[in-house]
Design a protein around this motif. Sequence first.
Motif, PDB file in Angstrom:
ATOM      1  N   TYR A   1       0.843  -1.192   0.000  1.00 14.02           N
ATOM      2  CA  TYR A   1       0.000   0.000   0.000  1.00 14.02           C
ATOM      3  C   TYR A   1       0.881   1.246   0.000  1.00 14.02           C
ATOM      4  O   TYR A   1       0.604   2.228  -0.700  1.00 14.02           O
ATOM      5  CB  TYR A   1      -0.913   0.027   1.238  1.00 14.02           C
ATOM      6  N   ALA A   2       1.942   1.190   0.800  1.00 15.23           N
ATOM      7  CA  ALA A   2       2.830   2.343   0.849  1.00 15.23           C
ATOM      8  C   ALA A   2       3.487   2.568  -0.518  1.00 15.23           C
ATOM      9  O   ALA A   2       3.664   3.705  -0.959  1.00 15.23           O
ATOM     10  CB  ALA A   2       3.908   2.122   1.915  1.00 15.23           C
TER      11      ALA A   2
ATOM     12  N   MET B   1      -6.164   2.012  -5.451  1.00 19.61           N
ATOM     13  CA  MET B   1      -7.271   1.352  -4.773  1.00 19.61           C
ATOM     14  C   MET B   1      -6.836   0.690  -3.485  1.00 19.61           C
ATOM     15  O   MET B   1      -7.652   0.100  -2.775  1.00 19.61           O
ATOM     16  CB  MET B   1      -7.906   0.314  -5.702  1.00 19.61           C
ATOM     17  N   ALA B   2      -5.526   0.796  -3.174  1.00 20.01           N
ATOM     18  CA  ALA B   2      -5.038   0.248  -1.912  1.00 20.01           C
ATOM     19  C   ALA B   2      -5.558   1.029  -0.724  1.00 20.01           C
ATOM     20  O   ALA B   2      -5.519   0.543   0.405  1.00 20.01           O
ATOM     21  CB  ALA B   2      -3.503   0.274  -1.905  1.00 20.01           C
TER      22      ALA B   2
ATOM     23  N   SER C   1     -11.213   5.974  -2.142  1.00 18.34           N
ATOM     24  CA  SER C   1     -11.382   5.733  -3.571  1.00 18.34           C
ATOM     25  C   SER C   1     -12.620   6.450  -4.075  1.00 18.34           C
ATOM     26  O   SER C   1     -12.619   7.010  -5.165  1.00 18.34           O
ATOM     27  CB  SER C   1     -11.517   4.232  -3.831  1.00 18.34           C
ATOM     28  N   ALA C   2     -13.654   6.469  -3.248  1.00 22.53           N
ATOM     29  CA  ALA C   2     -14.881   7.115  -3.703  1.00 22.53           C
ATOM     30  C   ALA C   2     -14.695   8.608  -3.823  1.00 22.53           C
ATOM     31  O   ALA C   2     -15.055   9.217  -4.826  1.00 22.53           O
ATOM     32  CB  ALA C   2     -16.006   6.793  -2.718  1.00 22.53           C
ATOM     33  N   LEU C   3     -14.145   9.208  -2.795  1.00 24.11           N
ATOM     34  CA  LEU C   3     -14.086  10.663  -2.795  1.00 24.11           C
ATOM     35  C   LEU C   3     -13.005  11.178  -3.726  1.00 24.11           C
ATOM     36  O   LEU C   3     -13.246  12.030  -4.575  1.00 24.11           O
ATOM     37  CB  LEU C   3     -13.831  11.166  -1.364  1.00 24.11           C
TER      38      LEU C   3
ATOM     39  N   LEU D   1     -13.716  -0.697 -11.071  1.00 26.96           N
ATOM     40  CA  LEU D   1     -14.319   0.634 -10.974  1.00 26.96           C
ATOM     41  C   LEU D   1     -13.286   1.721 -11.255  1.00 26.96           C
ATOM     42  O   LEU D   1     -13.610   2.759 -11.829  1.00 26.96           O
ATOM     43  CB  LEU D   1     -14.937   0.821  -9.581  1.00 26.96           C
ATOM     44  N   ALA D   2     -12.035   1.483 -10.868  1.00 24.90           N
ATOM     45  CA  ALA D   2     -10.991   2.464 -11.155  1.00 24.90           C
ATOM     46  C   ALA D   2     -10.780   2.598 -12.654  1.00 24.90           C
ATOM     47  O   ALA D   2     -10.631   3.704 -13.181  1.00 24.90           O
ATOM     48  CB  ALA D   2      -9.681   2.050 -10.471  1.00 24.90           C
TER      49      ALA D   2
END
Lengths: 99, 634, 261
Positions: free
Chosen positions: B173-174, B250-251, B257-259, B315-316
Motif C-alpha cells: 500500500y505504501a 485502490m489500496a 477511492s470514492a471521494l 471501478l478504477a
Amino acid sequence: MNPMNYVYLSALLFSIGASGVLLRRNAIVVFMCIELMLNATNLAFVTFARMQGNLDGQVIAFFVMVVAAAEVVVGLAIIVTIFRTRRSASVDGANLLKY
Amino acid sequence: MTTSDAGGVLSLGWLLIAAPLFGAAVLLLGGRRTDKWGHLLGTAMPALSFVVALVQFIALLGRDAEDRAVSSRLYSWIEVGGLKVDVGLLLDPLSMCFVLLVTFVGTLIHIYSIGYMEDDRDRRRFFGYLNLFVAAMLLLVLANSYLVLYVGWEGVGLASYLLIGFWSFNSSYAAAAKKAFIANRVGDFGLSIAIMIMFVQFGGVSFDEVFGAADGASEGVLTAIGLMLLLAACGKSAQFPLQSWLGDAMAGPTPVSALIHAATMVTAGVYLVVRSAPIFNGAPDAQLVVVIVGAITLVFGAIIGCAKDDIKKALAASTMSQIGYMMLAAGLGPVGYVFAIFHLLTHGFFKAGLFLGAGSVMHGFNDQVNMRRFGGISTVMKITWVTFGLGWLAIIGVPPFSGFWSKDKIIESAFEGSGWQPWVFGLTALVGAGITAFYMTRLFFMTFHGERRWTDEVHPHESSLIMTVPLMVLAVGSALLGLVLGPTGWIQDWLAPVVGEPAEESSVLSVAVITTVALLLVAAGVALAYAMYLRQRVPVTAPVGSVLTRAARQDLYQDTVNEALLMRPGQYLTRSLVYVDNRGIDGAVNGLAALVGGTSGRLRRLQTGFVRSYALSMFAGAALVVGAMLLVRL
Amino acid sequence: MTTSGQLLAAATDTGTGEAVTFWLLGPIAVLAALGVLFSKKAVHSALLLAATMLCLAVLYLAQDAPFLGVVQVVVYTGAVMMLFLFVLMLVGVDSADSLVETLRGQRIAALVAAVGFGGLLVSGLGDAVVTNKGLKQANADGNVVGLADLIFSRYVFAFEVTSALLITAAMGAMVLAHRERHEEKVTQRDLSIQRFRGGQHPAPLPGPGVYARHNAVDTPALLPDGSPAEVSLSRVLIALRVPGAITPPTGEVVRTEDDGA
C-alpha cells in the motif's frame, strides 16, 4: 697582495669546518670543526680591523675567543657525561627525535 | 463576464476552505485525545462548508447571468520584482459547481466513513486527512490565480498520498501511495512550467491577467502553455500516459477511492482544462492533443475494465475511462466544455455511489475484493443492490438516468465539425460507450447475481444505516441529476458565461442517429455480458483467457512500459551519477586528502633524528640566505 | 690594467713580507684543516687543528695584532686544544670513525652545500670595497693599550657579561662532571680487604727486568724460582710479538767481589 686574500682564506676554512660538522661522526671531532669555524671568523675579524684601521675587529675576535673557550668547557663536559652513560661518542646515537 | 467584488454572504468564500482546514488541524494536531469525537468534527466541517456553499449558490442565482463572477482578495502573498501574486478567491458558476459537488458528496462520504472505519483505531486520523483533502480541493477550485491553484493542486496530491498509504504498515500500500505521488509529480512539473511561461510571457499568473493577455498572445506560446497544462491534467486525472497509478491507488480505504479517485481529485484535471478555456481556444493544436489523449484513455480504461476481477480496480478503470470522456469533451472547445462539466457532475454522483456500494459489499464479505467470490447477494443486501443498480444504469447510459444525458451530449459534440476528426472521435466515443456497458454489466452480474460463490466463513449482510443512507442519497442523485440539469438546458445557461457560447457547427451524423446507435451499442454490451456472466457459470478461478484478456489483466502492460521507458533509464542515470559522485567527486576530494597525507608522509622523513642531517639543512638554509642577499644586491 | 686599477692595487698592497707569510702559511693552514676533516684518528685531527691555529696565530701577528696572536697560542692552542686532547684520552683515543657513511646522500649534500656556500661567500666578497688603512695609528700607544681602551670603554658591558659567562661555564662544567655518590665511600681498609680477598697478586707487580740482568722494558722480571714473569711486561709488547723484542733473561745471579764471606 690584497688583504681580501685573508678573508678568502677565512671563507675557505669556514667551509671546511662546516663540512666537517656535517660529515664526521665522532662528537669531539665535530666540536673541533666548530672550533675551526670560529677561528676562521676570528681571522676575518682581524683582517677587517686591519682594513678599517681601528681595533674593533680585534676586540670582537677577543670576545669570540673567550666565548669559544667557555663553550668548549661546557661542551666537552657534556660529551664526557654522555660518554659515561652511552659508552660511545658518536653523534648518531642521539636519534630518537625522528618521524 | 465581469468580475465584481464580494459582498455579503459571497464574501464568506474563505470560510469554505477554513472550516475543513480547521477540522484537519484539530484532528491531526490533537492526536489521540480527539479520538472520541474526532469523526464527528470531521464530518461537521465539510457539512458546514456545504451549507455556506448552498447559501452562496442561491445568492449567485439571484444575480444576473452576466454578474455571477465574484472575486475576493484575501491577502498579498508574493511581491518580488515583477511577480505580484495575491491570494484571492473567485466564486463563479464553474467554481460553484465544483464546490457544491465536493462539499455535498464529501459530506456524504464522511458520514459513510463513520460506519465504514468504525473498527479502525486510526479513524480520527483518517478524518483529519479527509478534511485536509476537502480544504485543498476547495482551494484548488476557488483560486483566482494559477499559483494559488497550484497550492491546492499540491495539497490534494499530498492528501491523496496520505490516504492511499493510510494502512502504511502494508508495504505494497505504501508503494502504491508512492507511485501515485510520483506520477502526479510528473504532471505537477507540467503545471510549474506552464506557470513559468505565463509569468514570462504575460507578466502575471492570476486568471484575470492571463486570460486578458491570452487574446494577444502568439499561438505558439498558447500551445506550449496548453500542452503543459494538459500534462498536469494527465497526471492528476490519470490520463494516458500518466494513468498507471490509479489502479494501485485502490489500496486506500474505499471512502478514499470514492471521494478522491472517483468524484473529485481526478476531476481536477478537467477543471484545469475547462478553466483555461481562453488559452485552449487560442491553441487548436493543443486542443487536438487533449481530444486524442481523452480518446485513447477512454478506450484504454474500457479494455482494462473488462478483464479485472477486483471490484475496486474495475471501478478504477471505469473512472479512468469516464474521465477520458470528459477530457475528450473539454478538448472539443466551447462546444464541449459544458458537457465535460455536466458529465463530471453526474459522474461524481454515480461513481461515488458505485464505490460506496462496493465498499458496502466488501464490508459484508470481510473486505474481500475478488468478484469471482461474490455472486447472488441481491437478496441478501437489498439496499446496496438497488442503489448500486441505479448507479449501474446511470453509468452505462440508460435513459432517463443521468449518465445518458451527459454522455450522449458528449458523443454528439464529438460528431460535430468536419474532416476526419468527428468520425474518429465520435466513433471512438460510441464504441467506448458499448464497452462501458459491457464491463459494468459484467461487474454488476458477477457481484449481485448468478450463483453464490462465497466461502463458508463469509456471512454477507446488509450494512448499517449510517452506510446505507449516503448510498441512497447518491442513488437519487445518479437517477435524477441528469434529468434536472440536462434536457432543461439549465447547465448550459449556468456555465455559458464562463466558458463561452459554442459556435454553431454542423454534425456529421444527426442527433437521432447518434442516440439510436448509442443505445443499440449499450444494449449489445448488456446482452453480451448477460450471456457470458449470467447465463453461463462464472468460474471461481480466472480462466487463462485470450491474449487481449491477459494483457488487460496486466493493465495493458502499462507498468512494464513505464519501467522500461522511465524507471530503468532513471535508475541507470542515478546509478551512473552515484558512480561519478563516488569516483569522480569523492575521488577528487579523497585524492586530494590522500595527496596531502602522502606528501606529509614523505615530508616527515626529513625528520631523521640525526643531528647531522639537521645541521645539513641549517647549513643549506644559510647558503640560501647568503645567495638571496647576493641576488638582491646584484 | 688601467691607472685606476694600478692605483687601487697600490693602495691595497700589503707589502712583500706579509705576502710571503701569507702564501706560506695559508696553504699549510688549509691543508691542516683538510687533515682535520679527513683523519681517521681523532688525535690526529686534534693535532692538525692545533697546527692550523698556530698558523693563524702567526697571521694575526703579521696583521698587527700581537696581543691576539699570543692569546691565540696561549689560550686557544695551549688551553683549549689541550683540553680537547685530555677529553680524547678520557673518551677513548683509539676509537676510530668508520669511513662508511650511514646517512644516505649526506656526503654529496654536504659537499654541495659547502662548495656552494664557499662559492657564494667568495663571489659576494668579490664585490667588496677594499681599503687597507693599516693599524699604525690605532696601535700608536701599543696594541694592548689600544685594545684595553676599547674593551674598558666602549665594550665594557660586553666584557662584564662575558666574564659572567665564563663563571657560569665553569660552574656548569663542575655540575656536569659531578658524579653523585650513591654508595658509601670506600675506605682504605675496604680496598685492602678487597685486594686480598680476590686471590690475585696482592703486591704491586714487579717492573720489567728488575731481578734480571737488564732493566729494559722488554726484559721480563724473574720470579724467585728463576722463571721469567710474563706478567711484568707491557701487554702491548707481548701482543706485538716482534721477534727479538723480548730479551730472554739469563738465569745467573750476578755476584760481586764484596759478596760472600
